[in-house]
Design a protein around this motif. Sequence first.
Motif, PDB file in Angstrom:
ATOM      1  N   PRO A 185    -133.543 -32.143  42.194  1.00  0.00           N
ATOM      2  CA  PRO A 185    -133.128 -32.691  40.905  1.00  0.00           C
ATOM      3  C   PRO A 185    -134.224 -33.371  40.099  1.00  0.00           C
ATOM      4  O   PRO A 185    -134.013 -33.633  38.911  1.00  0.00           O
ATOM      5  CB  PRO A 185    -132.036 -33.707  41.288  1.00  0.00           C
ATOM      6  N   GLN A 186    -135.374 -33.659  40.694  1.00  0.00           N
ATOM      7  CA  GLN A 186    -136.459 -34.265  39.913  1.00  0.00           C
ATOM      8  C   GLN A 186    -137.229 -33.222  39.108  1.00  0.00           C
ATOM      9  O   GLN A 186    -138.140 -33.571  38.356  1.00  0.00           O
ATOM     10  CB  GLN A 186    -137.437 -35.007  40.827  1.00  0.00           C
ATOM     11  N   PHE A 187    -136.832 -31.952  39.223  1.00  0.00           N
ATOM     12  CA  PHE A 187    -137.574 -30.870  38.579  1.00  0.00           C
ATOM     13  C   PHE A 187    -136.707 -30.168  37.533  1.00  0.00           C
ATOM     14  O   PHE A 187    -135.524 -29.915  37.765  1.00  0.00           O
ATOM     15  CB  PHE A 187    -138.077 -29.875  39.633  1.00  0.00           C
ATOM     16  N   VAL A 188    -137.336 -29.888  36.387  1.00  0.00           N
ATOM     17  CA  VAL A 188    -136.658 -29.244  35.267  1.00  0.00           C
ATOM     18  C   VAL A 188    -137.590 -28.166  34.719  1.00  0.00           C
ATOM     19  O   VAL A 188    -138.711 -27.989  35.188  1.00  0.00           O
ATOM     20  CB  VAL A 188    -136.314 -30.264  34.164  1.00  0.00           C
ATOM     21  N   ALA A 189    -137.123 -27.457  33.701  1.00  0.00           N
ATOM     22  CA  ALA A 189    -137.935 -26.422  33.070  1.00  0.00           C
ATOM     23  C   ALA A 189    -138.596 -26.949  31.807  1.00  0.00           C
ATOM     24  O   ALA A 189    -137.969 -27.643  31.009  1.00  0.00           O
ATOM     25  CB  ALA A 189    -137.079 -25.204  32.737  1.00  0.00           C
ATOM     26  N   CYS A 190    -139.873 -26.610  31.640  1.00  0.00           N
ATOM     27  CA  CYS A 190    -140.570 -26.770  30.369  1.00  0.00           C
ATOM     28  C   CYS A 190    -140.894 -25.367  29.874  1.00  0.00           C
ATOM     29  O   CYS A 190    -141.732 -24.676  30.465  1.00  0.00           O
ATOM     30  CB  CYS A 190    -141.856 -27.577  30.531  1.00  0.00           C
ATOM     31  N   LEU A 191    -140.222 -24.935  28.820  1.00  0.00           N
ATOM     32  CA  LEU A 191    -140.459 -23.592  28.288  1.00  0.00           C
ATOM     33  C   LEU A 191    -141.553 -23.644  27.240  1.00  0.00           C
ATOM     34  O   LEU A 191    -141.427 -24.307  26.215  1.00  0.00           O
ATOM     35  CB  LEU A 191    -139.172 -23.023  27.680  1.00  0.00           C
ATOM     36  N   ASP A 192    -142.634 -22.924  27.515  1.00  0.00           N
ATOM     37  CA  ASP A 192    -143.721 -22.760  26.556  1.00  0.00           C
ATOM     38  C   ASP A 192    -143.453 -21.466  25.790  1.00  0.00           C
ATOM     39  O   ASP A 192    -143.492 -20.377  26.360  1.00  0.00           O
ATOM     40  CB  ASP A 192    -145.060 -22.702  27.298  1.00  0.00           C
ATOM     41  N   THR A 193    -143.172 -21.612  24.493  1.00  0.00           N
ATOM     42  CA  THR A 193    -142.745 -20.446  23.701  1.00  0.00           C
ATOM     43  C   THR A 193    -143.861 -19.417  23.565  1.00  0.00           C
ATOM     44  O   THR A 193    -143.609 -18.212  23.593  1.00  0.00           O
ATOM     45  CB  THR A 193    -142.273 -20.882  22.308  1.00  0.00           C
ATOM     46  N   ARG A 213    -131.140 -25.999  32.775  1.00  0.00           N
ATOM     47  CA  ARG A 213    -132.378 -26.469  33.421  1.00  0.00           C
ATOM     48  C   ARG A 213    -133.450 -26.801  32.389  1.00  0.00           C
ATOM     49  O   ARG A 213    -134.412 -27.502  32.688  1.00  0.00           O
ATOM     50  CB  ARG A 213    -132.913 -25.405  34.383  1.00  0.00           C
ATOM     51  N   LEU A 214    -133.291 -26.272  31.171  1.00  0.00           N
ATOM     52  CA  LEU A 214    -134.297 -26.460  30.131  1.00  0.00           C
ATOM     53  C   LEU A 214    -134.156 -27.844  29.508  1.00  0.00           C
ATOM     54  O   LEU A 214    -133.180 -28.131  28.824  1.00  0.00           O
ATOM     55  CB  LEU A 214    -134.156 -25.372  29.062  1.00  0.00           C
ATOM     56  N   LYS A 215    -135.152 -28.695  29.751  1.00  0.00           N
ATOM     57  CA  LYS A 215    -135.114 -30.077  29.255  1.00  0.00           C
ATOM     58  C   LYS A 215    -136.290 -30.415  28.342  1.00  0.00           C
ATOM     59  O   LYS A 215    -136.218 -31.393  27.591  1.00  0.00           O
ATOM     60  CB  LYS A 215    -135.114 -31.057  30.429  1.00  0.00           C
ATOM     61  N   THR A 216    -137.388 -29.639  28.427  1.00  0.00           N
ATOM     62  CA  THR A 216    -138.571 -29.916  27.613  1.00  0.00           C
ATOM     63  C   THR A 216    -139.135 -28.610  27.062  1.00  0.00           C
ATOM     64  O   THR A 216    -138.913 -27.533  27.623  1.00  0.00           O
ATOM     65  CB  THR A 216    -139.664 -30.642  28.424  1.00  0.00           C
ATOM     66  N   LEU A 217    -139.888 -28.741  25.985  1.00  0.00           N
ATOM     67  CA  LEU A 217    -140.448 -27.568  25.309  1.00  0.00           C
ATOM     68  C   LEU A 217    -141.909 -27.784  24.961  1.00  0.00           C
ATOM     69  O   LEU A 217    -142.335 -28.909  24.672  1.00  0.00           O
ATOM     70  CB  LEU A 217    -139.686 -27.281  24.011  1.00  0.00           C
ATOM     71  N   HIS A 218    -142.662 -26.685  24.945  1.00  0.00           N
ATOM     72  CA  HIS A 218    -143.956 -26.603  24.286  1.00  0.00           C
ATOM     73  C   HIS A 218    -143.796 -25.512  23.227  1.00  0.00           C
ATOM     74  O   HIS A 218    -143.796 -24.317  23.556  1.00  0.00           O
ATOM     75  CB  HIS A 218    -145.071 -26.220  25.255  1.00  0.00           C
ATOM     76  N   VAL A 219    -143.643 -25.923  21.991  1.00  0.00           N
ATOM     77  CA  VAL A 219    -143.327 -24.978  20.916  1.00  0.00           C
ATOM     78  C   VAL A 219    -144.601 -24.623  20.151  1.00  0.00           C
ATOM     79  O   VAL A 219    -145.278 -25.510  19.609  1.00  0.00           O
ATOM     80  CB  VAL A 219    -142.283 -25.587  19.954  1.00  0.00           C
ATOM     81  N   SER A 264    -140.641 -30.193  20.731  1.00  0.00           N
ATOM     82  CA  SER A 264    -141.999 -30.719  20.857  1.00  0.00           C
ATOM     83  C   SER A 264    -143.040 -29.633  20.610  1.00  0.00           C
ATOM     84  O   SER A 264    -143.086 -28.627  21.319  1.00  0.00           O
ATOM     85  CB  SER A 264    -142.200 -31.333  22.251  1.00  0.00           C
ATOM     86  N   PHE A 265    -143.869 -29.846  19.592  1.00  0.00           N
ATOM     87  CA  PHE A 265    -144.894 -28.884  19.202  1.00  0.00           C
ATOM     88  C   PHE A 265    -146.165 -29.076  20.027  1.00  0.00           C
ATOM     89  O   PHE A 265    -146.649 -30.206  20.190  1.00  0.00           O
ATOM     90  CB  PHE A 265    -145.245 -29.060  17.730  1.00  0.00           C
ATOM     91  N   GLU A 266    -146.723 -27.973  20.529  1.00  0.00           N
ATOM     92  CA  GLU A 266    -148.043 -27.965  21.175  1.00  0.00           C
ATOM     93  C   GLU A 266    -148.946 -27.065  20.331  1.00  0.00           C
ATOM     94  O   GLU A 266    -149.347 -25.973  20.738  1.00  0.00           O
ATOM     95  CB  GLU A 266    -147.933 -27.462  22.625  1.00  0.00           C
ATOM     96  N   THR A 267    -149.245 -27.554  19.139  1.00  0.00           N
ATOM     97  CA  THR A 267    -149.852 -26.740  18.083  1.00  0.00           C
ATOM     98  C   THR A 267    -151.222 -27.274  17.678  1.00  0.00           C
ATOM     99  O   THR A 267    -151.587 -27.280  16.500  1.00  0.00           O
ATOM    100  CB  THR A 267    -148.918 -26.741  16.855  1.00  0.00           C
ATOM    101  N   ASP A 268    -152.014 -27.680  18.667  1.00  0.00           N
ATOM    102  CA  ASP A 268    -153.299 -28.297  18.385  1.00  0.00           C
ATOM    103  C   ASP A 268    -154.277 -27.363  17.680  1.00  0.00           C
ATOM    104  O   ASP A 268    -155.152 -27.815  16.938  1.00  0.00           O
ATOM    105  CB  ASP A 268    -153.914 -28.843  19.677  1.00  0.00           C
ATOM    106  N   GLN A 269    -154.126 -26.050  17.854  1.00  0.00           N
ATOM    107  CA  GLN A 269    -155.058 -25.130  17.212  1.00  0.00           C
ATOM    108  C   GLN A 269    -154.891 -25.145  15.696  1.00  0.00           C
ATOM    109  O   GLN A 269    -155.869 -24.966  14.960  1.00  0.00           O
ATOM    110  CB  GLN A 269    -154.884 -23.708  17.763  1.00  0.00           C
ATOM    111  N   THR A 270    -153.677 -25.361  15.215  1.00  0.00           N
ATOM    112  CA  THR A 270    -153.486 -25.476  13.765  1.00  0.00           C
ATOM    113  C   THR A 270    -154.279 -26.663  13.230  1.00  0.00           C
ATOM    114  O   THR A 270    -154.899 -26.588  12.163  1.00  0.00           O
ATOM    115  CB  THR A 270    -151.993 -25.627  13.424  1.00  0.00           C
ATOM    116  N   GLN A 271    -154.285 -27.771  13.964  1.00  0.00           N
ATOM    117  CA  GLN A 271    -155.068 -28.936  13.547  1.00  0.00           C
ATOM    118  C   GLN A 271    -156.560 -28.617  13.562  1.00  0.00           C
ATOM    119  O   GLN A 271    -157.299 -28.999  12.651  1.00  0.00           O
ATOM    120  CB  GLN A 271    -154.756 -30.123  14.456  1.00  0.00           C
TER     121      GLN A 271
END
Length: 299
Positions: A185-193, A213-219, A264-271
């Motif tokens: 139960p301490q483990f969840v899914a982080c989906l990186d789009t 199971r999906l609780k976090t995102l890297h969009v 949650s955006f993981e869009t550092d390349q745009t910056q």
Amino acid sequence: MKVSVTTDEMARAYGDAEALKRLADIGFDAVDFGMFKYDMHGELFCGPQADFERYFESLGQTARDAGIEIGQVHSPMPSYTANPEEDAHILECQKKAILAAYRLGSPYIIIHPCIPQEYRYDHFRAETREINMKFYGELTPLLEQCGVRLGVENMFNWDPEKNCICPTVCSSAEEMIDYIDALGPQFVACLDTGHAQLSGSGAPDMARKLGARLKTLHVHDNDGISDCHVAPMLGYNGPTHMSSVCWTDFAAALREIGYTGTLSFETDQTQRMYGPALLMESTTLLYKVARELARMCEG
């Protein structure tokens, strides 16, 4: 739906505390606190643990004072090198990263699975699972103690013969589910789009399969060829000039599974594309894109 962005580029430009304040001023509800810029052999990780915890406790208070949440933390990379001495050090650093998440007040930490170079396509799958069960198992007691849950992220590897990205550890929703259910139960899914488009069955399909199971995102978006980490719906100025993610279908998938987490955006390349002189402006644009995508997700 709350919107979030990685702190990485802003923290490099302004420092951790000022980055949190600026992201709050732009309007973000939360951040994905990136630990990439910290050297695992540097002063912070190798110095006294009390100083380490005090630093992140202070940043947690800075965030609270600014009115922004630390929604998730991304631990430093890599998680695995196949060098036993180095991997023992990395494991201790990942434990410290969990303590950082706890001191920051984050409910989640994203820690990449171990990715042996041999695991391409289906080769070395069973051996890799054994490595990861041991690695994540070593982290479980501290996760439980701190009340932090770990997001297992879908990843990719590189095929040197075909000269392209290829599937590896947890590239499929099915393998992510296998890991998460086995670990507890301490483990969840982080989906990186973006990764889902490059080495998986696509972001909408994987979201539907991961379900509760999906609780976090890297969009983020890409051109279907490279791991571009650009803003959703902007496309990519590369060979195809087009987005690889169907964002309307992705938004529908999140609605269908009842996703209640942060966008949650993981869009550092745009910056990086717009450079330091326009960092505030490009980050403000990311905020506006995030709000629009959140509106789509809410229906």
